[in-house]
Design a protein around this motif. Sequence first.
Motif, PDB file in Angstrom:
ATOM      1  N   ASN A 183      85.369  57.004 -32.013  1.00 32.61           N
ATOM      2  CA  ASN A 183      84.715  55.711 -32.134  1.00 32.61           C
ATOM      3  C   ASN A 183      83.215  55.793 -31.876  1.00 32.61           C
ATOM      4  N   SER A 184      82.720  56.976 -31.581  1.00 38.18           N
ATOM      5  CA  SER A 184      81.296  57.114 -31.296  1.00 38.18           C
ATOM      6  C   SER A 184      80.494  56.998 -32.588  1.00 38.18           C
ATOM      7  N   LYS A 185      79.273  56.525 -32.476  1.00 37.44           N
ATOM      8  CA  LYS A 185      78.417  56.376 -33.657  1.00 37.44           C
ATOM      9  C   LYS A 185      78.153  57.708 -34.348  1.00 37.44           C
ATOM     10  N   PRO A 186      77.839  58.794 -33.610  1.00 38.18           N
ATOM     11  CA  PRO A 186      77.612  60.072 -34.310  1.00 38.18           C
ATOM     12  C   PRO A 186      78.841  60.561 -35.080  1.00 38.18           C
ATOM     13  N   CYS A 187      80.008  60.391 -34.490  1.00 37.13           N
ATOM     14  CA  CYS A 187      81.235  60.832 -35.161  1.00 37.13           C
ATOM     15  C   CYS A 187      81.508  59.969 -36.394  1.00 37.13           C
ATOM     16  N   SER A 188      81.368  58.661 -36.250  1.00 37.11           N
ATOM     17  CA  SER A 188      81.579  57.750 -37.378  1.00 37.11           C
ATOM     18  C   SER A 188      80.607  58.058 -38.508  1.00 37.11           C
ATOM     19  N   ARG A 189      79.376  58.330 -38.164  1.00 39.19           N
ATOM     20  CA  ARG A 189      78.358  58.657 -39.173  1.00 39.19           C
ATOM     21  C   ARG A 189      78.728  59.959 -39.891  1.00 39.19           C
TER      22      ARG A 189
ATOM     23  N   LYS B 100      81.141  62.141 -45.389  1.00 43.14           N
ATOM     24  CA  LYS B 100      82.119  62.942 -46.135  1.00 43.14           C
ATOM     25  C   LYS B 100      82.875  62.126 -47.183  1.00 43.14           C
ATOM     26  N   PHE B 101      82.820  60.790 -47.066  1.00 44.26           N
ATOM     27  CA  PHE B 101      83.512  59.925 -48.012  1.00 44.26           C
ATOM     28  C   PHE B 101      82.710  59.801 -49.293  1.00 44.26           C
ATOM     29  N   LYS B 102      83.401  59.739 -50.420  1.00 40.50           N
ATOM     30  CA  LYS B 102      82.728  59.434 -51.662  1.00 40.50           C
ATOM     31  C   LYS B 102      83.590  58.452 -52.440  1.00 40.50           C
TER      32      LYS B 102
END
Length: 66
Positions: free
Chosen positions: A13-19, A24-26
């Motif tokens: 749930n951390s911002k760096p992890c979410s970012r 990686k999504f397209k």
Amino acid sequence: MQKGQKSAKRGFNSKPCSRALSLKFKTTHAPPGDTLVHRGDVLTSLYFIARGSIEILKDDIVMAIL
């Protein structure tokens, strides 16, 4: 949990992890009738259906519509 340890759940749930994950999504578009996966394929992608539906076929018979 011991002092100083972070929960794995909190880490996702951390911002760096979410970012990092979001990068990686397209987005892609699959027109009606396109086949995304065949039985036995080695999968290299994970699909999320944002709009529309998908048919699950077995031997050309519709088994489910999601």
